[in-house]
Design an enzyme around this catalytic site. Structure first.
Site, PDB file in Angstrom:
ATOM      1  N   VAL A 308       0.783  -1.533   0.075  1.00  9.60           N
ATOM      2  CA  VAL A 308       0.088  -0.296   0.122  1.00  9.60           C
ATOM      3  C   VAL A 308       1.333   1.689   0.088  1.00  9.60           C
ATOM      4  O   VAL A 308       0.142   2.594  -0.430  1.00  9.60           O
ATOM      5  CB  VAL A 308      -0.989  -0.104   1.125  1.00  9.60           C
ATOM      6  CG1 VAL A 308      -1.643  -0.531   0.995  1.00  9.60           C
ATOM      7  CG2 VAL A 308      -0.264   0.077   2.764  1.00  9.60           C
ATOM      8  N   ALA A 311       8.181   2.959   0.304  1.00 14.72           N
ATOM      9  CA  ALA A 311       9.635   3.802   0.557  1.00 14.72           C
ATOM     10  C   ALA A 311      11.195   3.640   0.440  1.00 14.72           C
ATOM     11  O   ALA A 311      11.190   2.314  -0.792  1.00 14.72           O
ATOM     12  CB  ALA A 311       9.281   4.391   2.125  1.00 14.72           C
ATOM     13  N   SER A 312      11.476   4.089   0.500  1.00 14.59           N
ATOM     14  CA  SER A 312      13.201   3.905   0.086  1.00 14.59           C
ATOM     15  C   SER A 312      14.193   2.975   0.233  1.00 14.59           C
ATOM     16  O   SER A 312      14.517   1.848   0.589  1.00 14.59           O
ATOM     17  CB  SER A 312      13.778   5.522   0.297  1.00 14.59           C
ATOM     18  OG  SER A 312      14.028   6.147   1.651  1.00 14.59           O
ATOM     19  N   LEU A 313      13.662   2.851   2.250  1.00 17.62           N
ATOM     20  CA  LEU A 313      13.694   2.320   3.419  1.00 17.62           C
ATOM     21  C   LEU A 313      13.275   0.200   2.907  1.00 17.62           C
ATOM     22  O   LEU A 313      13.005  -0.965   3.477  1.00 17.62           O
ATOM     23  CB  LEU A 313      14.247   2.107   4.594  1.00 17.62           C
ATOM     24  CG  LEU A 313      15.193   3.365   4.282  1.00 17.62           C
ATOM     25  CD1 LEU A 313      15.279   3.769   6.498  1.00 17.62           C
ATOM     26  CD2 LEU A 313      16.347   3.118   3.383  1.00 17.62           C
ATOM     27  N   GLN A 315       8.570  -1.338   1.989  1.00 18.46           N
ATOM     28  CA  GLN A 315       7.084  -0.900   1.976  1.00 18.46           C
ATOM     29  C   GLN A 315       6.614  -1.571   2.963  1.00 18.46           C
ATOM     30  O   GLN A 315       6.317  -2.370   3.989  1.00 18.46           O
ATOM     31  CB  GLN A 315       7.507  -1.552   0.521  1.00 18.46           C
ATOM     32  CG  GLN A 315       7.543  -3.484   0.339  1.00 18.46           C
ATOM     33  CD  GLN A 315       7.783  -3.322  -1.159  1.00 18.46           C
ATOM     34  OE1 GLN A 315       8.483  -2.470  -2.108  1.00 18.46           O
ATOM     35  NE2 GLN A 315       6.925  -4.472  -1.125  1.00 18.46           N
ATOM     36  N   ASP A 467      10.903  13.122  12.085  1.00 18.90           N
ATOM     37  CA  ASP A 467      10.615  12.886  10.842  1.00 18.90           C
ATOM     38  C   ASP A 467       9.080  13.340  10.653  1.00 18.90           C
ATOM     39  O   ASP A 467       8.389  12.958  10.145  1.00 18.90           O
ATOM     40  CB  ASP A 467      11.039  11.882  10.106  1.00 18.90           C
ATOM     41  CG  ASP A 467      11.498  11.667   8.620  1.00 18.90           C
ATOM     42  OD1 ASP A 467      11.172  12.342   8.370  1.00 18.90           O
ATOM     43  OD2 ASP A 467      11.168  10.837   8.195  1.00 18.90           O
TER      44      ASP A 467
END
Length: 592
Positions: A308, A311-313, A315, A467
Site C-alpha cells: 500500500v 518507501a526508500s527503505l 514497503q 521526521d
C-alpha cells in the site's frame, strides 16, 4: 593591475569578453589582459582542446562503470501465496502501467529539454563555457585527489541527538552492525574498498553531468533562470531515483525545505515520497517468514497483493492477523540488502561532503557552514532507521508518553512487539489521509492538534519525532475509540534532548517573542548554534531584520514575501533568491 598570461597554468575566456587565469597551486582565478586575435576556426579548435582537458580532469575523478539493468518492478500474483489469500484493488495493474508510461515520458522530456538547450548554445558560448567548465573540473579533481588520500572516518555518535541503543553490538552476516557503530562501519569500509570505489564512480557518473549543466547555465546567462528550474528539478529527481534508497531518502528530506529550494524543485522532489518502485511481493513474503520464523499463514489470514506504500527503505502491506478477529495491521518490510547498500552510500556521501567542503573553502571561504558535520548527523539517523526493533521501542515509548501527558486528538499506532524484528515491524492499521493531501481548512485543524503534541515532545518529554513530514501525519477517516482524529506515523527517527538544552530552547522562544535579540544571541551560543567569538554588534541588527516579520505573524507565505522584499529577491529568478540570502549572510561574515 592586470597580470600577464605567462603567470598562469590555464587561460579561459568568458562570454563577457574577459580573460581569466587559473593558478593550480592555490586554486584561484585572476583577470588578465586579453590578447587573443584568433579566428573563429582557431577558437573552435581551442574550445575542443579545453573540453578534452575538462574530460581528462573529470576522468581523474572516476572510471564510470556501465549503467545497471532496469529494476524488476514486480509480478502478477495469482491470488494466494503460501496458503494466505492475497488482496488487491481492480485498478492496481492499470495504475502500474500508467506509472511506467509516466516515467518514460519524464525521461524523454528531460532529454528533449537538454537537446533544446544545447541547440540554442552558440559557438561563442561553448568556447567561453568550455574553458570555465575545464577550470572547474581541474579544481574539483584536485580537491577529490586530496580527499582520496585521507582515511575517512565514519560519523561519531558522541555529539548526536539520535535515539539509539549504542550498547548493542550485534552484526549481520556481512559484518555490518545492526545498530549504528562507528568502528564496525569503518572496518566494513576497509574490507569493501573495491565495492566502495565502484559505488563512488557510479555516483560521480550521475553528479558530474548534472553539475556541469548547472555551471554552464550559470556562466552563459549569469544566473540560473527560473525557466530552467522545472527541467533541472526533474533530472535531479530521476538521478536520485537511479542512485537508490539513500539518495531517495535525501531527496525526501529536502522536499520539505522551502527555505532552501524553489517551489518547482520541492514539487518534483515530493514525488519521491510515493514514487519509489516497490520490490517483489514474493521477496517480501519470504523475508517476513524468515524474520518471524514460520509460514505466513501462522501469523496472517490475508495480505495485500501489492504494497500500500513503498518507501526508500521499506514497503508496507495491509494484512489481517490470524488472531480469530482478523485484526487489520500494517506490516512494514525492509528492502533486501538495504543495510549493505546504505553503508556503501554513507561512504560515498561522506567523501562527497569532504569534496564539497574543500571546494567551498577554496572558492567561497566566507561560507562557514560545516557540511561534513551536517552530513554526519543525518547519516547516523538514516542508518538507525534500518533497525525496526529500535523503531518499535521508540513507537511504543512515544505512544505511552503522549497518553501519560494527557495529549488529546493525536495518537501513535500500537505495536505488536512479539511480531517485530530488525527487518519487520507490525503495528496497528490506521485508515486516513496524509496531511499533504488534505484541504487547507483540514490542515488548519490538524495543525492546532499536532502543535501541542510536538511542543510537549520537545519542551517537556525531551524525546521527539524527528521526521514529521506531511506523509507521516495522517488525518483519520474516523475518530478512534479515545476520540483521536490524527495519527503520527513512522518512529524510525527519534531524538533525545537533555533538560539543559530544553531550558535554553524555551528561553530562546521567550526572547524571540519579546524581540530581545541580544539575549537570543546568548541562547544561540549556549545551544552551539553561534560560536562564542561571534560579532554581536553585527548579528543583532540582522536578527532584528530577519526575525521581526516572523514575530509579527500572518503565516509562512506572508513571512516569505516580507523576506523577499527585504533582501531584493525577484520572483522569477532562483539565483536572486540565493543571492539575497547570501547578501544577508555575507554581512555577518564580513563583520566577524
Amino acid at each position: 593591475m592586470l597580470l600577464k598570461q605567462e603567470k598562469f597554468d590555464k587561460i579561459i575566456t568568458t562570454n563577457r569578453n574577459k580573460d581569466l587565469g587559473y593558478n593550480d597551486r592555490d586554486g584561484r582565478f585572476f583577470e588578465i589582459q586579453s590578447s587573443s586575435t584568433d579566428t573563429q576556426e582557431e577558437q573552435a579548435v581551442d574550445a575542443q582542446n579545453k573540453l578534452q582537458q575538462s574530460e581528462e580532469a573529470l576522468n581523474a575523478l572516476v572510471d564510470i562503470p556501465p549503467m545497471p539493468d532496469a529494476v524488476f518492478d514486480g509480478m502478477n500474483v495469482t491470488g494466494e501465496i503460501n496458503g494466505v489469500k492475497m488482496t488487491a484493488s481492480s485498478n492496481s495493474m492499470k495504475r502500474k502501467r500508467s506509472e511506467e508510461t509516466a516515467d518514460s515520458d519524464e525521461i524523454l522530456a528531460a532529454a528533449e529539454e537538454t537537446a533544446e538547450f544545447d541547440s540554442k548554445t552558440t559557438l561563442t558560448d561553448r568556447i567561453s563555457n568550455s574553458g570555465a567548465v575545464s577550470a572547474a573540473a581541474v579544481a574539483t579533481a584536485a580537491v577529490n585527489a586530496a580527499v582520496s588520500m585521507k582515511s575517512l572516518s565514519a560519523p561519531s555518535v558522541d555529539k548526536s541527538y539520535i535515539s539509539l541503543d549504542s550498547t548493542d553490538k550485534a552484526i549481520d552476516e556481512e559484518g555490518l552492525p545492526l545498530v549504528y557503530d562507528k568502528d564496525l562501519i569503518e572496518l566494513y569500509w576497509r574490507k569493501e574498498r573495491g565495492a566502495l570505489n565502484q559505488r563512488w564512480s557510479y555516483f560521480v557518473g550521475k553528479a558530474v553531468p548534472f553539475l556541469t549543466k548547472l555551471v554552464t547555465l550559470f556562466i552563459s546567462e549569469g544566473e540560473i533562470n527560473e525557466r530552467h528550474i522545472p527541467g533541472l528539478s526533474r533530472q535531479a529527481r530521476l538521478d536520485l531515483q537511479d542512485l537508490g534508497p539513500t539518495f531517495i531518502k535525501a531527496g525526501q528530506m529536502m522536499s520539505v525545505r522551502p527555505d532552501v529550494l524553489p517551489q518547482a524543485t520541492l514539487d518534483e522532489l515530493t514525488k519521491l515520497q510515493d514514487g519509489v518502485v516497490p520490490f517483489d511481493t514474493e521477496i517480501a513474503v519470504k523475508q517476513i517468514e524468515e524474520e518471524l520464523g514460520g509460514p505466513l499463514g501462522k501469523f496472517f489470514t490475508s495480505i495485500s497483493e501489492e504494497p500500500v506504500a513503498a518507501a526508500s527503505l521499506a514497503q508496507v502491506y495491509l494484512a489481517t492477523l490470524n488472531d480469530g478477529k482478523d485484526t487489520k495491521v500494517a506490516v512494514k518490510v525492509q528492502r533486501p540488502s538495504v543495510l549493505s547498500t546504505v553503508s556503501k552510500d554513507l561512504y560515498v556521501l561522506r567523501r562527497a561532503a569532504e569534496v564539497f567542503q574543500g571546494l567551498v573553502e577554496r572558492f567561497a571561504p566566507q561560507q562557514k557552514t560545516n557540511y561534513v558535520a551536517l552530513l554526519n548527523e543525518w547519516a547516523i539517523g538514516f542508518y538507525t532507521e534500518l533497525d525496526f526493533s529500535n523503531e518499535a521501542k521508540n513507537q511504543e515509548r512515544l505512544r505511552t508518553a503522549l497518553i501519560d501527558a494527557g495529549i488529546e486528538g493525536i495518537t501513535v499506532p500500537r505495536v505488536y512487539d512479539e511480531m517485530c524484528t530488525r527487518r519487520v515491524l507490525v503495528s496497528e492499521w490506521m485508515d486516513g489521509v496524509k496531511l499533504s493531501e488534505c484541504e487547507p481548512e483540514e490542515i488548519k485543524e490538524i495543525t492546532a492538534v499536532a502543535q501541542e503534541a510536538f511542543l510537549t515532545q520537545l519542551f517537556d518529554l525531551g524525546f521527539f519525532h524527528a521526521d514529521p513530514h506531511p506523509g507521516n501525519i495522517l488525518k483519520l477517516n474516523e475518530p478512534t475509540a479515545e476520540g483521536h482524529t490524527v495519527a503520527l506515523l513512522d518512529c524510525g527517527l527519534m531524538a533525545n534532548i537533555d533538560r539543559e538544552d530544553q531550558d535554553h530552547m524555551i528561553n530562546a522562544v521567550i526572547h524571540l517573542a519579546n524581540k530581545d535579540y541580544a539575549s537570543l544571541v546568548d541562547d544561540f551560543i549556549r545551544l552551539n548554534i553561534l560560536p562564542t567569538d561571534c560579532d554581536r554588534a553585527t548579528i543583532i541588527p540582522l536578527m532584528d531584520k530577519a526575525l521581526s516579520p516572523y514575530v509579527k505573524g500572518g503565516g509562512a507565505k506572508k513571512y516569505e514575501a516580507e523576506l523577499k522584499k527585504m533582501y531584493g529577491m525577484e520572483e522569477e529568478s532562483m539565483s536572486s533568491t540565493v543571492g539575497g540570502f547570501q547578501r544577508g549572510s555575507s554581512t555577518y561574515h564580513a563583520g566577524k
